[in-house]
Design a protein around this motif. Structure first.
Motif, PDB file in Angstrom:
ATOM      1  N   ASP A 138      -9.359 -78.391 -51.960  1.00 16.10           N
ATOM      2  CA  ASP A 138      -9.123 -77.716 -50.183  1.00 16.10           C
ATOM      3  C   ASP A 138      -9.458 -79.395 -49.938  1.00 16.10           C
TER       4      ASP A 138
ATOM      5  N   SER B 209     -11.584 -73.563 -52.404  1.00 17.52           N
ATOM      6  CA  SER B 209     -10.369 -73.436 -52.287  1.00 17.52           C
ATOM      7  C   SER B 209      -9.072 -74.378 -52.502  1.00 17.52           C
TER       8      SER B 209
ATOM      9  N   SER C   8      -2.341 -69.966 -54.795  1.00 19.51           N
ATOM     10  CA  SER C   8      -3.288 -70.356 -54.324  1.00 19.51           C
ATOM     11  C   SER C   8      -4.520 -70.009 -54.281  1.00 19.51           C
TER      12      SER C   8
ATOM     13  N   ASP D 130      -7.995 -69.427 -53.715  1.00 22.80           N
ATOM     14  CA  ASP D 130      -9.130 -69.052 -52.550  1.00 22.80           C
ATOM     15  C   ASP D 130     -10.196 -67.995 -52.739  1.00 22.80           C
TER      16      ASP D 130
ATOM     17  N   SER E  43     -14.013 -69.250 -48.668  1.00 28.15           N
ATOM     18  CA  SER E  43     -13.054 -70.378 -47.862  1.00 28.15           C
ATOM     19  C   SER E  43     -13.245 -70.123 -46.961  1.00 28.15           C
TER      20      SER E  43
END
Length: 130
Positions: free
Chosen positions: A57, A94, A119, A121, A125
């Motif tokens: 991220d 994430s 994704s 996550d 997150s």
């Protein structure tokens, strides 16, 4: 669940955060992902290699290339499928992954199959990427 179909090869991905293997206090977050690859076509194909693009991220990109998956180069006859589970660690809560498999037909033709972006996550997150 994330899904894509390329040239009659369906790839379905199911990621799962692994709380028991993660250590958020040490910036260590781990996900398992299960992938099912199904041959919806009429040709016999063999998975020869993989190419992953893994982004955390913060935007840090890691590329992974290698032969086969989990030590195998599965051959899929028409109507057959192969499933495996692997894992990925990140230093952020994430991220996401996307990639390709290189397949080979019984006549020797090679082509790429898309692995859909998915994704990663965790409960820690603060923002969801997908």
């Amino acid at each position: 669940m994330y899904e894509s179909v390329t040239r009659n090869i369906r790839v379905v991905v199911r990621p799962k955060y692994l709380q028991s293997q993660s250590r958020p206090e040490d910036d260590h977050f781990v996900w398992a992902y299960t992938i099912a690859i199904a041959n919806l076509g009429t040709e016999i194909v063999t998975l020869r290699s993989r190419h992953w693009r893994i982004t955390d991220d913060r935007g840090k990109l890691q590329e992974v290339r290698g032969e086969g998956v989990v030590g195998e180069q599965p051959t899929l006859a028409p109507g057959k499928s192969f499933e495996y589970t692997s894992a990925v660690p990140l230093s952020t809560p994430s991220g996401f992954m996307v990639g390709t498999y290189q397949m080979e037909t019984s006549s020797g033709e090679r082509f790429d199959v898309d692995i859909p972006a998915f994704s990663l996550d965790s409960p820690q997150s603060h923002r969801l990427i997908n």
